[in-house]
Design a protein around this motif. Structure first.
Motif, PDB file in Angstrom:
ATOM      1  N   GLY A   2      -4.638 -22.890 -49.211  1.00 39.44           N
ATOM      2  CA  GLY A   2      -5.693 -23.405 -48.350  1.00 39.44           C
ATOM      3  C   GLY A   2      -6.786 -22.394 -48.064  1.00 39.44           C
ATOM      4  N   VAL A   3      -7.784 -22.865 -47.348  1.00 36.49           N
ATOM      5  CA  VAL A   3      -8.916 -22.001 -47.009  1.00 36.49           C
ATOM      6  C   VAL A   3      -8.530 -21.155 -45.800  1.00 36.49           C
ATOM      7  CG1 VAL A   3     -11.317 -21.987 -46.252  1.00 36.49           C
ATOM      8  CG2 VAL A   3     -10.543 -23.699 -47.911  1.00 36.49           C
ATOM      9  N   PRO A   4      -8.739 -19.830 -45.869  1.00 36.67           N
ATOM     10  CA  PRO A   4      -8.403 -18.995 -44.726  1.00 36.67           C
ATOM     11  C   PRO A   4      -9.285 -19.324 -43.512  1.00 36.67           C
ATOM     12  CG  PRO A   4      -9.263 -17.682 -46.575  1.00 36.67           C
ATOM     13  CD  PRO A   4      -9.268 -19.109 -47.009  1.00 36.67           C
ATOM     14  N   ARG A   5      -8.747 -19.085 -42.331  1.00 36.76           N
ATOM     15  CA  ARG A   5      -9.476 -19.442 -41.112  1.00 36.76           C
ATOM     16  C   ARG A   5     -10.625 -18.469 -40.859  1.00 36.76           C
ATOM     17  NH1 ARG A   5      -9.699 -18.565 -35.660  1.00 36.76           N
ATOM     18  NH2 ARG A   5      -8.095 -16.935 -35.627  1.00 36.76           N
ATOM     19  N   VAL A   6     -11.797 -19.018 -40.652  1.00 32.96           N
ATOM     20  CA  VAL A   6     -12.979 -18.207 -40.335  1.00 32.96           C
ATOM     21  C   VAL A   6     -12.880 -17.747 -38.877  1.00 32.96           C
ATOM     22  CG1 VAL A   6     -15.490 -18.291 -40.065  1.00 32.96           C
ATOM     23  CG2 VAL A   6     -14.399 -19.407 -42.030  1.00 32.96           C
ATOM     24  N   LEU A   7     -13.160 -16.468 -38.638  1.00 38.21           N
ATOM     25  CA  LEU A   7     -13.090 -15.932 -37.285  1.00 38.21           C
ATOM     26  C   LEU A   7     -14.344 -16.287 -36.490  1.00 38.21           C
ATOM     27  CD1 LEU A   7     -11.670 -12.351 -38.011  1.00 38.21           C
ATOM     28  CD2 LEU A   7     -10.405 -14.413 -37.378  1.00 38.21           C
ATOM     29  N   SER A   8     -14.170 -16.428 -35.182  1.00 41.62           N
ATOM     30  CA  SER A   8     -15.320 -16.669 -34.296  1.00 41.62           C
ATOM     31  C   SER A   8     -16.072 -15.358 -34.072  1.00 41.62           C
ATOM     32  CB  SER A   8     -14.831 -17.207 -32.939  1.00 41.62           C
ATOM     33  OG  SER A   8     -14.110 -16.188 -32.266  1.00 41.62           O
ATOM     34  N   ASP A   9     -17.277 -15.462 -33.535  1.00 42.84           N
ATOM     35  CA  ASP A   9     -18.053 -14.251 -33.220  1.00 42.84           C
ATOM     36  C   ASP A   9     -17.271 -13.338 -32.277  1.00 42.84           C
ATOM     37  OD1 ASP A   9     -20.179 -15.036 -34.777  1.00 42.84           O
ATOM     38  OD2 ASP A   9     -21.294 -15.917 -33.119  1.00 42.84           O
ATOM     39  N   GLU A  10     -16.580 -13.929 -31.311  1.00 41.06           N
ATOM     40  CA  GLU A  10     -15.802 -13.132 -30.353  1.00 41.06           C
ATOM     41  C   GLU A  10     -14.657 -12.411 -31.071  1.00 41.06           C
ATOM     42  OE1 GLU A  10     -16.672 -16.320 -29.915  1.00 41.06           O
ATOM     43  OE2 GLU A  10     -18.199 -15.981 -28.374  1.00 41.06           O
ATOM     44  N   GLU A  11     -13.985 -13.109 -31.921  1.00 39.78           N
ATOM     45  CA  GLU A  11     -12.874 -12.482 -32.660  1.00 39.78           C
ATOM     46  C   GLU A  11     -13.380 -11.362 -33.560  1.00 39.78           C
ATOM     47  OE1 GLU A  11      -9.601 -15.990 -33.306  1.00 39.78           O
ATOM     48  OE2 GLU A  11     -11.512 -16.214 -34.332  1.00 39.78           O
ATOM     49  N   ILE A  12     -14.529 -11.580 -34.156  1.00 38.37           N
ATOM     50  CA  ILE A  12     -15.106 -10.545 -35.024  1.00 38.37           C
ATOM     51  C   ILE A  12     -15.435  -9.303 -34.197  1.00 38.37           C
ATOM     52  CG2 ILE A  12     -17.134  -9.966 -36.416  1.00 38.37           C
ATOM     53  CD1 ILE A  12     -17.076 -12.981 -37.319  1.00 38.37           C
ATOM     54  N   ALA A  13     -16.034  -9.515 -33.034  1.00 35.86           N
ATOM     55  CA  ALA A  13     -16.379  -8.382 -32.161  1.00 35.86           C
ATOM     56  C   ALA A  13     -15.116  -7.642 -31.720  1.00 35.86           C
ATOM     57  CB  ALA A  13     -17.170  -8.871 -30.950  1.00 35.86           C
ATOM     58  N   GLU A  14     -14.086  -8.379 -31.379  1.00 36.02           N
ATOM     59  CA  GLU A  14     -12.817  -7.753 -30.963  1.00 36.02           C
ATOM     60  C   GLU A  14     -12.229  -6.920 -32.098  1.00 36.02           C
ATOM     61  OE1 GLU A  14     -11.493 -11.411 -28.053  1.00 36.02           O
ATOM     62  OE2 GLU A  14     -10.122 -10.824 -29.677  1.00 36.02           O
ATOM     63  N   ASN A  15     -12.241  -7.484 -33.280  1.00 36.55           N
ATOM     64  CA  ASN A  15     -11.692  -6.760 -34.434  1.00 36.55           C
ATOM     65  C   ASN A  15     -12.503  -5.516 -34.758  1.00 36.55           C
ATOM     66  OD1 ASN A  15      -9.316  -8.097 -35.939  1.00 36.55           O
ATOM     67  ND2 ASN A  15     -10.602  -9.833 -35.359  1.00 36.55           N
ATOM     68  N   ALA A  17     -14.067  -3.675 -32.700  1.00 40.52           N
ATOM     69  CA  ALA A  17     -13.842  -2.647 -31.688  1.00 40.52           C
ATOM     70  C   ALA A  17     -12.734  -1.687 -32.108  1.00 40.52           C
ATOM     71  CB  ALA A  17     -13.503  -3.302 -30.350  1.00 40.52           C
ATOM     72  N   ASP A  18     -11.839  -2.155 -32.973  1.00 43.25           N
ATOM     73  CA  ASP A  18     -10.739  -1.314 -33.486  1.00 43.25           C
ATOM     74  C   ASP A  18     -11.116  -0.588 -34.772  1.00 43.25           C
ATOM     75  OD1 ASP A  18      -8.961  -1.973 -31.529  1.00 43.25           O
ATOM     76  OD2 ASP A  18      -8.101  -3.659 -32.653  1.00 43.25           O
ATOM     77  N   LEU A  19     -12.343  -0.730 -35.200  1.00 42.83           N
ATOM     78  CA  LEU A  19     -12.755  -0.163 -36.491  1.00 42.83           C
ATOM     79  C   LEU A  19     -14.032   0.659 -36.336  1.00 42.83           C
ATOM     80  CD1 LEU A  19     -12.173  -3.191 -38.895  1.00 42.83           C
ATOM     81  CD2 LEU A  19     -11.080  -0.953 -39.103  1.00 42.83           C
ATOM     82  N   PRO A  20     -13.926   1.841 -35.728  1.00 39.33           N
ATOM     83  CA  PRO A  20     -15.117   2.669 -35.572  1.00 39.33           C
ATOM     84  C   PRO A  20     -15.778   2.933 -36.927  1.00 39.33           C
ATOM     85  CG  PRO A  20     -13.200   3.673 -34.501  1.00 39.33           C
ATOM     86  CD  PRO A  20     -12.706   2.477 -35.242  1.00 39.33           C
ATOM     87  N   GLY A  21     -17.090   2.858 -36.943  1.00 40.82           N
ATOM     88  CA  GLY A  21     -17.809   3.122 -38.188  1.00 40.82           C
ATOM     89  C   GLY A  21     -18.138   1.854 -38.966  1.00 40.82           C
ATOM     90  N   TRP A  22     -17.390   0.809 -38.727  1.00 40.47           N
ATOM     91  CA  TRP A  22     -17.664  -0.459 -39.404  1.00 40.47           C
ATOM     92  C   TRP A  22     -18.660  -1.259 -38.575  1.00 40.47           C
ATOM     93  CZ3 TRP A  22     -15.726  -2.368 -44.082  1.00 40.47           C
ATOM     94  CH2 TRP A  22     -14.755  -1.572 -44.701  1.00 40.47           C
ATOM     95  N   PHE A  85     -10.506  -7.755 -42.091  1.00 32.45           N
ATOM     96  CA  PHE A  85     -10.226  -6.662 -41.165  1.00 32.45           C
ATOM     97  C   PHE A  85      -8.963  -5.910 -41.584  1.00 32.45           C
ATOM     98  CE2 PHE A  85     -13.238  -9.343 -39.068  1.00 32.45           C
ATOM     99  CZ  PHE A  85     -14.118  -8.409 -38.533  1.00 32.45           C
ATOM    100  N   ASP A  86      -7.992  -6.628 -42.112  1.00 29.67           N
ATOM    101  CA  ASP A  86      -6.801  -5.947 -42.651  1.00 29.67           C
ATOM    102  C   ASP A  86      -7.216  -4.979 -43.754  1.00 29.67           C
ATOM    103  OD1 ASP A  86      -5.252  -7.437 -40.974  1.00 29.67           O
ATOM    104  OD2 ASP A  86      -4.526  -8.813 -42.519  1.00 29.67           O
TER     105      ASP A  86
END
Ligand SMILES: C[C@H](O)[C@H](O)[C@H]1CNC2=NC(N)=NC(=O)C2=N1
Length: 104
Positions: A2-15, A17-22, A85-86
């Protein structure tokens, strides 16, 4: 699968935050690493191995003294998903392991 779930803007921002430099650029995330050319080539081989294993591939742009990695999910219509993000975390670890190599 199936098609992977697209993240929301909030989820993207949260993710991010754990990835300095990205940073987010539209529907991609990207990071530029300072790394010597030969060390980057070695890192790219490991990134390629990882990408094959997880079937998720980064766009990689190698220049003389830096490497830019860009990730999005083609299977989700070029949108951001958890797989991006993984992979970004994995690329961080791989590049960090190669940045210290005394190669030029
Ligand atoms: C069939 C195969 O698993 C898919 O085409 C994979 C391969 N690598 C991929 N890489 C990325 N970045 N996004 C994808 O949607 C994707 N899909």
């Amino acid at each position: 699968m199936g098609v992977p779930r697209v993240l929301s803007d909030e989820e993207i921002a949260e993710n991010l935050a754990d990835l300095p430099g990205w940073e987010r650029k539209g529907d991609e995330i990207t990071r530029t690493y300072e790394i010597r050319y030969h060390a980057a080539v070695a890192a790219i081989v490991t990134i390629a191995d990882r990408s094959r294993r997880v079937q998720h591939h980064a766009d990689l742009d190698l220049r003389i003294d830096h490497l830019r990695a860009t990730v999005t999910t083609h299977d989700a219509g070029h949108r951001l998903t958890a797989a991006d993000f993984d992979l970004a975390h994995r690329i961080d670890a791989i590049v960090a392991a190669h940045q210290s190599l005394p190669l030029d």
